[in-house]
Design a protein around this motif. Structure first.
Motif, PDB file in Angstrom:
ATOM      1  N   LEU A 186      50.887  64.745  20.390  1.00 51.48           N
ATOM      2  CA  LEU A 186      49.947  63.699  21.143  1.00 51.48           C
ATOM      3  C   LEU A 186      48.407  64.111  21.204  1.00 51.48           C
ATOM      4  N   ALA A 187      48.138  65.513  21.132  1.00 53.91           N
ATOM      5  CA  ALA A 187      46.774  65.911  20.772  1.00 53.91           C
ATOM      6  C   ALA A 187      46.053  65.137  20.111  1.00 53.91           C
ATOM      7  N   GLN A 188      46.772  64.493  18.964  1.00 50.76           N
ATOM      8  CA  GLN A 188      45.835  63.623  17.884  1.00 50.76           C
ATOM      9  C   GLN A 188      45.323  62.107  18.412  1.00 50.76           C
ATOM     10  N   PRO A 189      44.210  61.662  18.441  1.00 49.92           N
ATOM     11  CA  PRO A 189      43.918  60.544  19.203  1.00 49.92           C
ATOM     12  C   PRO A 189      44.376  59.495  18.439  1.00 49.92           C
ATOM     13  N   SER A 190      44.849  59.637  17.106  1.00 43.33           N
ATOM     14  CA  SER A 190      45.232  58.341  16.377  1.00 43.33           C
ATOM     15  C   SER A 190      46.907  58.337  16.496  1.00 43.33           C
ATOM     16  N   VAL A 191      47.359  59.293  17.234  1.00 44.11           N
ATOM     17  CA  VAL A 191      48.895  59.182  17.430  1.00 44.11           C
ATOM     18  C   VAL A 191      49.310  58.144  18.600  1.00 44.11           C
ATOM     19  N   SER A 192      50.102  57.289  18.306  1.00 44.01           N
ATOM     20  CA  SER A 192      50.560  56.116  19.273  1.00 44.01           C
ATOM     21  C   SER A 192      51.739  56.582  19.984  1.00 44.01           C
ATOM     22  N   SER A 193      52.730  57.281  18.899  1.00 40.96           N
ATOM     23  CA  SER A 193      54.051  57.569  19.722  1.00 40.96           C
ATOM     24  C   SER A 193      54.626  58.724  18.842  1.00 40.96           C
ATOM     25  N   VAL A 194      55.239  59.599  19.387  1.00 37.66           N
ATOM     26  CA  VAL A 194      55.822  60.452  18.800  1.00 37.66           C
ATOM     27  C   VAL A 194      57.433  60.097  18.872  1.00 37.66           C
ATOM     28  N   VAL A 195      58.269  59.971  17.629  1.00 35.50           N
ATOM     29  CA  VAL A 195      59.492  59.580  17.569  1.00 35.50           C
ATOM     30  C   VAL A 195      60.346  60.798  17.465  1.00 35.50           C
ATOM     31  N   ALA A 196      61.339  60.741  18.248  1.00 36.52           N
ATOM     32  CA  ALA A 196      62.259  61.917  18.208  1.00 36.52           C
ATOM     33  C   ALA A 196      63.798  61.401  18.232  1.00 36.52           C
ATOM     34  N   GLY A 197      64.554  61.667  17.562  1.00 31.09           N
ATOM     35  CA  GLY A 197      66.071  61.387  17.596  1.00 31.09           C
ATOM     36  C   GLY A 197      66.690  62.407  18.607  1.00 31.09           C
ATOM     37  N   ALA A 198      67.846  61.900  19.048  1.00 31.70           N
ATOM     38  CA  ALA A 198      68.700  62.377  19.931  1.00 31.70           C
ATOM     39  C   ALA A 198      70.103  62.170  19.829  1.00 31.70           C
ATOM     40  N   SER A 199      71.195  63.092  19.978  1.00 35.57           N
ATOM     41  CA  SER A 199      72.446  62.690  19.992  1.00 35.57           C
ATOM     42  C   SER A 199      73.039  63.071  21.241  1.00 35.57           C
ATOM     43  N   LYS A 200      72.363  63.487  22.219  1.00 37.32           N
ATOM     44  CA  LYS A 200      72.704  63.648  23.666  1.00 37.32           C
ATOM     45  C   LYS A 200      71.664  63.216  24.480  1.00 37.32           C
ATOM     46  N   ALA A 201      72.169  62.612  25.692  1.00 37.71           N
ATOM     47  CA  ALA A 201      70.926  62.076  26.821  1.00 37.71           C
ATOM     48  C   ALA A 201      70.271  63.308  27.272  1.00 37.71           C
ATOM     49  N   GLU A 202      70.678  64.524  27.256  1.00 36.22           N
ATOM     50  CA  GLU A 202      70.095  65.623  27.742  1.00 36.22           C
ATOM     51  C   GLU A 202      68.840  65.882  27.011  1.00 36.22           C
ATOM     52  N   GLN A 203      69.136  65.711  25.580  1.00 36.79           N
ATOM     53  CA  GLN A 203      67.697  65.761  24.757  1.00 36.79           C
ATOM     54  C   GLN A 203      66.663  64.685  24.900  1.00 36.79           C
ATOM     55  N   ILE A 204      66.909  63.453  25.164  1.00 38.08           N
ATOM     56  CA  ILE A 204      66.229  62.467  25.698  1.00 38.08           C
ATOM     57  C   ILE A 204      65.352  62.655  26.890  1.00 38.08           C
TER      58      ILE A 204
END
Length: 304
Positions: free
Chosen positions: A252-270
């Motif tokens: 997110l420190a990159q000004p051009s990044v709008s969103s960081v997409v991360a996968g998750a298999s558990k609610a805790e990870q989200i």
């Protein structure tokens, strides 16, 4: 959760997006994960027609049906499954993309796709024809905006010059800083957003760290280097930040990044990732420290 604009579009996406590939095919479990994401303020959901032979799109569409007008759904096309489902081939033709979008719309149960992405791309593709397909889909109202998912600087450059893409999805993390050399500066100059994937580097930048390490290592890092770098990162930030905070805030420190997409298999990870995104941005000193510990590697191929 804060939102950022995607390129020059009217799409505003949460700083953390949910990568839906890891949801699985259990509708009840997927619904739970998506509801957790919604509760955390995530409005950006990324899928593809390739995932689970299209079943992933169906599951995502069903789970988001009750909030369709409040979320941004992104999907992808270009990889064509063989009839026996034993593999796929690359097909960026206009004819196939216009066929694929109709199938995606049906599976998602929606009249439009917010962000439609080319799922790859090579410099040998009929790029003009591909762009024409996306522009026609946009004019027809079947998609709102389009982008590409690619790590190849030469392909990214062609679309930046010749199309009206609003975003490029690419792998980017503390352990994969290759986009910093050519791709990210080019996109920033052209007001095209970056949507990052793989921010936790297959779990190496999670709190479990070296449990996720394998031989021979990760990209251009050997297992021996990871054994040194990862504990050092954790040690340097031990009093102030968790590993997910360091990893996600680095993107997110990159000004051009709008969103960081991360996968998750558990609610805790989200929930953990959402908490990390809500923390304070990295300071210049923190960024410099991360950069001094890690490598600024370049792409060896597909350069412009």
């Amino acid at each position: 959760m804060k939102k950022r604009q995607v390129g020059n579009s009217d799409l505003y996406v949460s700083e953390l997006g949910l990568g839906c590939m890891s949801l699985g095919t259990d509708q009840k479990k997927a619904q739970e994960l998506i509801e957790t994401a919604l509760d955390e303020g995530i409005n950006y959901f990324d899928t593809a027609d390739l995932y689970d032979f299209g079943e992933n799109e169906q599951i995502v569409g069903q789970a988001l049906k009750h909030v369709r007008d409040k979320v941004i759904i992104a999907t992808k096309a270009g990889n064509r499954w063989s009839e026996d489902k034993n593999g796929w081939r690359w097909d960026p033709s206009k004819r196939y993309i216009k066929e694929a979008v109709k199938n995606s719309l049906t599976r998602l149960g929606t009249d439009y796709i917010d962000l439609y992405q080319l799922h790859g791309g090579t410099i040998e593709d009929p790029i003009g024809e591909t762009i024409e397909a996306f522009e026609e889909l946009k004019a027809d109202g079947l998609i709102r905006y389009y982008g590409i998912s690619s790590i190849r600087p030469n392909v990214i450059q062609e679309y930046a010059k010749k199309s009206s893409i609003v975003s490029v999805m690419m792998q980017y993390s503390i352990l994969d800083r290759r986009p910093e050399e050519q791709a990210i500066p080019l996109l920033q100059e052209n007001n095209i957003s970056v949507v990052t994937r793989g921010p936790l580097a297959k779990g190496l930048l999670s709190n479990r760290m070296l449990e996720k390490a394998s031989e021979p290592g990760f990209l251009n890092y050997s297992r021996k280097e990871l054994n040194k770098i990862l504990p050092l990162l954790r040690e340097k930030f031990a009093d102030s930040r968790t590993m997910p905070e360091i990893a996600l805030q680095f993107n997110l420190a990159q000004p051009s990044v709008s969103s960081v997409v991360a996968g998750a298999s558990k609610a805790e990870q989200i929930r953990e990732n959402a908490k990390a995104v809500r923390t304070n941005p990295l300071s210049e000193d923190e960024l410099s420290l991360i950069q001094s510990i890690t490598k600024a590697k370049k792409y060896e191929e597909h350069r412009f």
